[in-house]
Design a protein around this motif. Structure first.
Motif, PDB file in Angstrom:
ATOM      1  N   PHE A  22       0.836  -1.208   0.000  1.00  0.00           N
ATOM      2  CA  PHE A  22       0.000   0.000   0.000  1.00  0.00           C
ATOM      3  C   PHE A  22       0.867   1.254   0.000  1.00  0.00           C
ATOM      4  O   PHE A  22       0.633   2.189  -0.778  1.00  0.00           O
ATOM      5  CB  PHE A  22      -0.930   0.005   1.228  1.00  0.00           C
ATOM      6  CG  PHE A  22      -1.726   1.265   1.346  1.00  0.00           C
ATOM      7  CD1 PHE A  22      -2.832   1.483   0.544  1.00  0.00           C
ATOM      8  CD2 PHE A  22      -1.350   2.259   2.250  1.00  0.00           C
ATOM      9  CE1 PHE A  22      -3.563   2.658   0.644  1.00  0.00           C
ATOM     10  CE2 PHE A  22      -2.074   3.434   2.356  1.00  0.00           C
ATOM     11  CZ  PHE A  22      -3.182   3.629   1.549  1.00  0.00           C
ATOM     12  N   ASN A  23       1.891   1.269   0.857  1.00  0.00           N
ATOM     13  CA  ASN A  23       2.769   2.439   0.938  1.00  0.00           C
ATOM     14  C   ASN A  23       3.507   2.674  -0.379  1.00  0.00           C
ATOM     15  O   ASN A  23       3.747   3.820  -0.765  1.00  0.00           O
ATOM     16  CB  ASN A  23       3.757   2.292   2.084  1.00  0.00           C
ATOM     17  CG  ASN A  23       3.102   2.489   3.428  1.00  0.00           C
ATOM     18  OD1 ASN A  23       2.008   3.047   3.532  1.00  0.00           O
ATOM     19  ND2 ASN A  23       3.752   2.008   4.476  1.00  0.00           N
ATOM     20  N   PHE A 159      -3.047  -6.337  -5.908  1.00  0.00           N
ATOM     21  CA  PHE A 159      -3.683  -5.404  -4.979  1.00  0.00           C
ATOM     22  C   PHE A 159      -4.024  -4.060  -5.611  1.00  0.00           C
ATOM     23  O   PHE A 159      -4.477  -3.146  -4.918  1.00  0.00           O
ATOM     24  CB  PHE A 159      -2.766  -5.187  -3.764  1.00  0.00           C
ATOM     25  CG  PHE A 159      -2.436  -6.456  -3.048  1.00  0.00           C
ATOM     26  CD1 PHE A 159      -3.337  -7.013  -2.159  1.00  0.00           C
ATOM     27  CD2 PHE A 159      -1.243  -7.121  -3.280  1.00  0.00           C
ATOM     28  CE1 PHE A 159      -3.054  -8.196  -1.499  1.00  0.00           C
ATOM     29  CE2 PHE A 159      -0.944  -8.297  -2.630  1.00  0.00           C
ATOM     30  CZ  PHE A 159      -1.855  -8.846  -1.744  1.00  0.00           C
ATOM     31  N   PHE A 163      -6.176  -1.160  -3.633  1.00  0.00           N
ATOM     32  CA  PHE A 163      -5.495   0.039  -3.142  1.00  0.00           C
ATOM     33  C   PHE A 163      -5.626   1.228  -4.081  1.00  0.00           C
ATOM     34  O   PHE A 163      -4.855   2.186  -4.024  1.00  0.00           O
ATOM     35  CB  PHE A 163      -4.019  -0.260  -2.878  1.00  0.00           C
ATOM     36  CG  PHE A 163      -3.792  -1.239  -1.758  1.00  0.00           C
ATOM     37  CD1 PHE A 163      -4.594  -1.245  -0.628  1.00  0.00           C
ATOM     38  CD2 PHE A 163      -2.762  -2.158  -1.820  1.00  0.00           C
ATOM     39  CE1 PHE A 163      -4.376  -2.140   0.404  1.00  0.00           C
ATOM     40  CE2 PHE A 163      -2.535  -3.056  -0.802  1.00  0.00           C
ATOM     41  CZ  PHE A 163      -3.355  -3.054   0.318  1.00  0.00           C
ATOM     42  N   SER A 164      -6.606   1.204  -4.985  1.00  0.00           N
ATOM     43  CA  SER A 164      -6.907   2.317  -5.893  1.00  0.00           C
ATOM     44  C   SER A 164      -5.693   2.745  -6.710  1.00  0.00           C
ATOM     45  O   SER A 164      -5.372   3.930  -6.804  1.00  0.00           O
ATOM     46  CB  SER A 164      -7.461   3.509  -5.114  1.00  0.00           C
ATOM     47  OG  SER A 164      -8.623   3.142  -4.431  1.00  0.00           O
ATOM     48  N   TYR A 165      -5.046   1.781  -7.319  1.00  0.00           N
ATOM     49  CA  TYR A 165      -3.920   2.061  -8.214  1.00  0.00           C
ATOM     50  C   TYR A 165      -4.380   2.973  -9.340  1.00  0.00           C
ATOM     51  O   TYR A 165      -5.438   2.781  -9.915  1.00  0.00           O
ATOM     52  CB  TYR A 165      -3.369   0.752  -8.774  1.00  0.00           C
ATOM     53  CG  TYR A 165      -2.557   0.905 -10.024  1.00  0.00           C
ATOM     54  CD1 TYR A 165      -1.283   1.454  -9.981  1.00  0.00           C
ATOM     55  CD2 TYR A 165      -3.050   0.496 -11.251  1.00  0.00           C
ATOM     56  CE1 TYR A 165      -0.528   1.582 -11.133  1.00  0.00           C
ATOM     57  CE2 TYR A 165      -2.305   0.628 -12.407  1.00  0.00           C
ATOM     58  CZ  TYR A 165      -1.051   1.162 -12.338  1.00  0.00           C
ATOM     59  OH  TYR A 165      -0.305   1.305 -13.491  1.00  0.00           O
TER      60      TYR A 165
END
Length: 187
Positions: A22-23, A159, A163-165
């Motif tokens: 995520f980071n 992901f 995680f709204s890539y």
């Protein structure tokens, strides 16, 4: 080791991995936006310069009104793009770049304009801005490449939706601007 400790250790490892992924998405997106802000500063400088350039050309090429209006329309369209929409801004900038080339083509047809010191100073400033844009564009495209590669490769691709890539487009020069300039000394 008790099964509860093993389950807890695995859960912590998975949690740390998810936080790390995520980071990385957040860091990549913010790096792209930071790189775009460098481009945005140069674009604003160019927007401010265009009206002066058009006014200078207007004095020498009054009957080229259509060309000048296209430049102003392209500038206004580029300025009207919402600041968060980088991909749409890139498209508008490519259109503006096309119309700006038409102004410098006019200077070839009007020798007095080509010799005008104000026009030459504006042209030099625009060239400086374009050089800054080119450097900023290279940095931006590097950050976009890193962002897009991570979002489209393992483990990021697993992901990306969660995680709204955000996929970003490269800021590339239009195909027309890559063509060689034809020089003819036969006249």
């Amino acid at each position: 080791m008790s099964p509860l400790l093993i389950i807890l250790a695995v859960a912590l490892a998975i949690g740390f991995m998810l936080v790390s992924i995520f980071n990385r998405f957040v860091r990549n997106k913010n790096t792209v936006k930071d790189a775009w802000s460098n481009i945005d500063v140069a674009l604003k400088r160019r927007y401010d310069l265009i009206p002066n350039l058009v006014e200078t050309v207007k004095g020498y090429a009054a009957h080229e009104q259509e060309t000048l209006e296209k430049v102003i329309q392209a500038r206004n369209a580029a300025m009207a793009v919402p600041s968060g929409d980088i991909n749409q801004q890139i498209e508008a900038e490519n259109q503006l770049q096309k119309t700006l080339r038409s102004i410098f083509a006019l200077s070839e047809a009007y020798p007095d304009l080509k010799a005008n010191t104000n026009f030459l100073q504006l042209q030099d400033k625009l060239n400086e801005i374009e050089e800054n844009l080119e450097r900023a564009r290279r940095y931006f495209n590097g950050t976009v490449r890193e962002n897009n590669t991570y979002g489209e490769s393992f483990p990021g691709v697993l992901f990306a939706g969660i995680f709204s890539y955000q996929h970003f487009d490269y800021f590339e020069a239009e195909a027309e601007s890559r063509e060689n300039v034809k020089v003819d000394f036969s006249k």
